[in-house]
Design a protein around this motif. Structure first.
Motif, PDB file in Angstrom:
ATOM      1  N   ALA A  83       0.862  -1.177   0.000  1.00 13.02           N
ATOM      2  CA  ALA A  83       0.000   0.000   0.000  1.00 13.02           C
ATOM      3  C   ALA A  83       0.901   1.229   0.000  1.00 13.02           C
ATOM      4  N   LEU A  84       0.962   1.927  -1.129  1.00 15.31           N
ATOM      5  CA  LEU A  84       1.798   3.117  -1.234  1.00 15.31           C
ATOM      6  C   LEU A  84       1.073   4.286  -0.586  1.00 15.31           C
ATOM      7  N   GLY A  85       1.718   4.952   0.352  1.00 17.01           N
ATOM      8  CA  GLY A  85       1.076   6.037   1.090  1.00 17.01           C
ATOM      9  C   GLY A  85       1.800   7.363   0.957  1.00 17.01           C
ATOM     10  N   ILE A  86       1.028   8.425   0.715  1.00 20.19           N
ATOM     11  CA  ILE A  86       1.547   9.786   0.644  1.00 20.19           C
ATOM     12  C   ILE A  86       0.831  10.617   1.697  1.00 20.19           C
ATOM     13  N   LEU A  87       1.601  11.350   2.504  1.00 22.63           N
ATOM     14  CA  LEU A  87       1.023  12.178   3.565  1.00 22.63           C
ATOM     15  C   LEU A  87       0.920  13.625   3.110  1.00 22.63           C
ATOM     16  N   THR A  88      -0.165  14.277   3.492  1.00 24.46           N
ATOM     17  CA  THR A  88      -0.356  15.683   3.136  1.00 24.46           C
ATOM     18  C   THR A  88      -1.079  16.419   4.255  1.00 24.46           C
ATOM     19  N   ALA A  89      -0.959  17.746   4.210  1.00 23.19           N
ATOM     20  CA  ALA A  89      -1.708  18.616   5.110  1.00 23.19           C
ATOM     21  C   ALA A  89      -1.859  19.973   4.438  1.00 23.19           C
ATOM     22  N   ASP A  90      -2.214  19.972   3.187  1.00 26.45           N
ATOM     23  CA  ASP A  90      -2.479  21.085   2.265  1.00 26.45           C
ATOM     24  C   ASP A  90      -1.878  20.813   0.899  1.00 26.45           C
ATOM     25  N   CYS A  91      -0.713  20.144   0.833  1.00 25.17           N
ATOM     26  CA  CYS A  91      -0.133  19.783  -0.452  1.00 25.17           C
ATOM     27  C   CYS A  91      -1.063  18.815  -1.173  1.00 25.17           C
ATOM     28  N   ALA A  92      -0.831  18.657  -2.475  1.00 28.12           N
ATOM     29  CA  ALA A  92      -1.711  17.824  -3.288  1.00 28.12           C
ATOM     30  C   ALA A  92      -1.210  16.383  -3.347  1.00 28.12           C
ATOM     31  N   PRO A  93      -2.046  15.420  -2.919  1.00 26.51           N
ATOM     32  CA  PRO A  93      -1.713  14.011  -3.123  1.00 26.51           C
ATOM     33  C   PRO A  93      -2.185  13.570  -4.504  1.00 26.51           C
ATOM     34  N   VAL A  94      -1.337  12.860  -5.217  1.00 27.49           N
ATOM     35  CA  VAL A  94      -1.666  12.386  -6.555  1.00 27.49           C
ATOM     36  C   VAL A  94      -1.509  10.869  -6.584  1.00 27.49           C
ATOM     37  N   LEU A  95      -2.571  10.167  -6.996  1.00 26.89           N
ATOM     38  CA  LEU A  95      -2.530   8.713  -7.146  1.00 26.89           C
ATOM     39  C   LEU A  95      -2.668   8.380  -8.622  1.00 26.89           C
ATOM     40  N   LEU A  96      -1.902   7.376  -9.078  1.00 26.64           N
ATOM     41  CA  LEU A  96      -1.842   7.060 -10.502  1.00 26.64           C
ATOM     42  C   LEU A  96      -1.855   5.552 -10.709  1.00 26.64           C
ATOM     43  N   ALA A  97      -2.377   5.126 -11.871  1.00 26.80           N
ATOM     44  CA  ALA A  97      -2.397   3.698 -12.166  1.00 26.80           C
ATOM     45  C   ALA A  97      -2.433   3.449 -13.668  1.00 26.80           C
ATOM     46  N   ASP A  98      -1.692   2.428 -14.090  1.00 29.69           N
ATOM     47  CA  ASP A  98      -1.844   1.819 -15.404  1.00 29.69           C
ATOM     48  C   ASP A  98      -2.389   0.423 -15.123  1.00 29.69           C
ATOM     49  N   ARG A  99      -3.698   0.257 -15.301  1.00 35.57           N
ATOM     50  CA  ARG A  99      -4.339  -1.018 -14.966  1.00 35.57           C
ATOM     51  C   ARG A  99      -3.770  -2.157 -15.796  1.00 35.57           C
ATOM     52  N   GLU A 100      -3.558  -1.928 -17.075  1.00 36.00           N
ATOM     53  CA  GLU A 100      -3.106  -2.993 -17.969  1.00 36.00           C
ATOM     54  C   GLU A 100      -1.736  -3.503 -17.584  1.00 36.00           C
ATOM     55  N   ALA A 101      -0.837  -2.593 -17.228  1.00 38.04           N
ATOM     56  CA  ALA A 101       0.518  -2.988 -16.848  1.00 38.04           C
ATOM     57  C   ALA A 101       0.603  -3.470 -15.408  1.00 38.04           C
ATOM     58  N   GLY A 102      -0.387  -3.128 -14.591  1.00 37.34           N
ATOM     59  CA  GLY A 102      -0.322  -3.469 -13.178  1.00 37.34           C
ATOM     60  C   GLY A 102       0.734  -2.660 -12.453  1.00 37.34           C
ATOM     61  N   VAL A 103       0.743  -1.361 -12.699  1.00 42.20           N
ATOM     62  CA  VAL A 103       1.706  -0.454 -12.072  1.00 42.20           C
ATOM     63  C   VAL A 103       0.940   0.715 -11.462  1.00 42.20           C
ATOM     64  N   VAL A 104       1.260   1.039 -10.206  1.00 44.70           N
ATOM     65  CA  VAL A 104       0.609   2.160  -9.529  1.00 44.70           C
ATOM     66  C   VAL A 104       1.661   3.094  -8.961  1.00 44.70           C
ATOM     67  N   GLY A 105       1.245   4.337  -8.718  1.00 46.12           N
ATOM     68  CA  GLY A 105       2.154   5.327  -8.167  1.00 46.12           C
ATOM     69  C   GLY A 105       1.426   6.308  -7.280  1.00 46.12           C
ATOM     70  N   ALA A 106       2.179   7.017  -6.468  1.00 43.90           N
ATOM     71  CA  ALA A 106       1.634   8.043  -5.577  1.00 43.90           C
ATOM     72  C   ALA A 106       2.670   9.149  -5.444  1.00 43.90           C
ATOM     73  N   ALA A 107       2.201  10.396  -5.470  1.00 40.29           N
ATOM     74  CA  ALA A 107       3.118  11.530  -5.397  1.00 40.29           C
ATOM     75  C   ALA A 107       2.599  12.587  -4.441  1.00 40.29           C
ATOM     76  N   HIS A 108       3.541  13.234  -3.763  1.00 42.01           N
ATOM     77  CA  HIS A 108       3.270  14.357  -2.869  1.00 42.01           C
ATOM     78  C   HIS A 108       3.685  15.627  -3.609  1.00 42.01           C
ATOM     79  N   ALA A 109       2.680  16.423  -4.008  1.00 41.64           N
ATOM     80  CA  ALA A 109       2.956  17.604  -4.827  1.00 41.64           C
ATOM     81  C   ALA A 109       2.615  18.874  -4.068  1.00 41.64           C
ATOM     82  N   GLY A 110       3.552  19.315  -3.246  1.00 40.27           N
ATOM     83  CA  GLY A 110       3.476  20.680  -2.737  1.00 40.27           C
ATOM     84  C   GLY A 110       3.953  21.602  -3.836  1.00 40.27           C
ATOM     85  N   TRP A 111       3.962  22.902  -3.588  1.00 44.29           N
ATOM     86  CA  TRP A 111       4.337  23.792  -4.688  1.00 44.29           C
ATOM     87  C   TRP A 111       5.769  23.565  -5.148  1.00 44.29           C
ATOM     88  N   LYS A 112       6.673  23.272  -4.218  1.00 43.05           N
ATOM     89  CA  LYS A 112       8.067  23.050  -4.613  1.00 43.05           C
ATOM     90  C   LYS A 112       8.210  21.799  -5.468  1.00 43.05           C
TER      91      LYS A 112
END
Length: 254
Positions: A101-130
């Motif tokens: 379970a990939l986890g990204i923590l935030t408290a105003d920054c933007a959490p981004v979750l991503l997936a390619d279902r066919e490939a079976g690959v997932v991702g998660a990103a913490h996108a604050g302004w920097k």
């Protein structure tokens, strides 16, 4: 006992995922609710229980993997779980391994979750302004491709973050973005002299779309304006509180 709030995206249907709020946890006081921040001043035992509850709400039985987030553009591929004390200093993580379970923590920054279902690959990103202007979303896409994902198949969702109406910045902040790309002016609305409101969510969506992601959903949930549902670093700062909680976004493969 209140179950955790789990906000989901139709863009990621069929993939275990969720953006969790602050409800449904065991923390008390200024951290009240589902605080998952290892770096907060909350009890370590309480944070561990909150993390367990969050993981079970999204991907029961999975092992939660999180990072030591530093507002960077760094992304890492996760092929096996690692100890909390050995968390990489990075702001995005990717896997093709079930049970993580990939986890990204935030408290105003933007959490981004991503997936390619066919490939079976997932991702998660913490996108604050920097991280956002530095290219963290580009990095997570590249790392997903390294594990077999294809950019034109990746779907992404941007979860609860501070909204334009709540995010006032100074002129120097605006200039950082317009130096990078003059068209970034459209993500700002002028307010009082020398200040503007910044649309972090729209900027992150723009970066994903510009990088070739075709399906993107933004949930449009403002962390600052909804203290009952979300933690907010900026709100805690404005209130003069000594610390703040963190919420989590989780994605994984069953």
């Amino acid at each position: 006992m209140t179950d955790p709030d789990v906000f989901r995206s139709s863009a990621l249907d069929g993939i275990a995922h969720g953006f969790l709020g602050r409800r449904g946890g065991v923390s008390q006081g200024i951290h009240a609710g589902l605080n998952v921040g290892l770096g907060s001043e909350d009890s370590a035992e309480v944070v561990a229980e909150n993390r367990r509850r969050a993981t079970e709400a999204v991907l029961p039985g999975a092992q939660l993997v999180t990072l030591y987030q530093v507002h960077s553009a760094e992304a890492v591929a996760v092929l096996a779980p690692f100890e909390a004390a050995l968390r990489p200093h990075a702001d995005a993580l990717v896997t093709d391994r079930p049970g993580l379970a990939l986890g990204i923590l935030t408290a105003d920054c933007a959490p981004v979750l991503l997936a390619d279902r066919e490939a079976g690959v997932v991702g998660a990103a913490h996108a604050g302004w920097k991280g956002a202007i530095g290219g963290v979303t580009d990095s997570v896409l590249t790392t997903m491709e390294m594990l077999g994902a294809r950019r034109d198949r990746i779907a992404a969702a941007v979860g609860p973050c501070i909204a334009r109406a709540s995010y006032e910045v100074d002129r120097g902040f605006v200039e950082r973005f317009t130096r990078d790309d003059p068209d970034n002016e459209r993500f700002f609305t002028d307010t009082r002299e020398g200040h503007a409101q910044f649309d972090l969510e729209a900027y992150v969506v723009h970066r994903l779309a510009s990088a070739g992601v075709r399906r993107i959903e933004a949930l449009g949930l403002d962390t600052y304006a909804d203290p009952e549902r979300f933690f907010s670093y900026r709100r805690a700062t404005h209130r003069g509180e000594p610390d703040y909680g963190r919420q989590i976004a989780i994605i994984g493969l069953a």
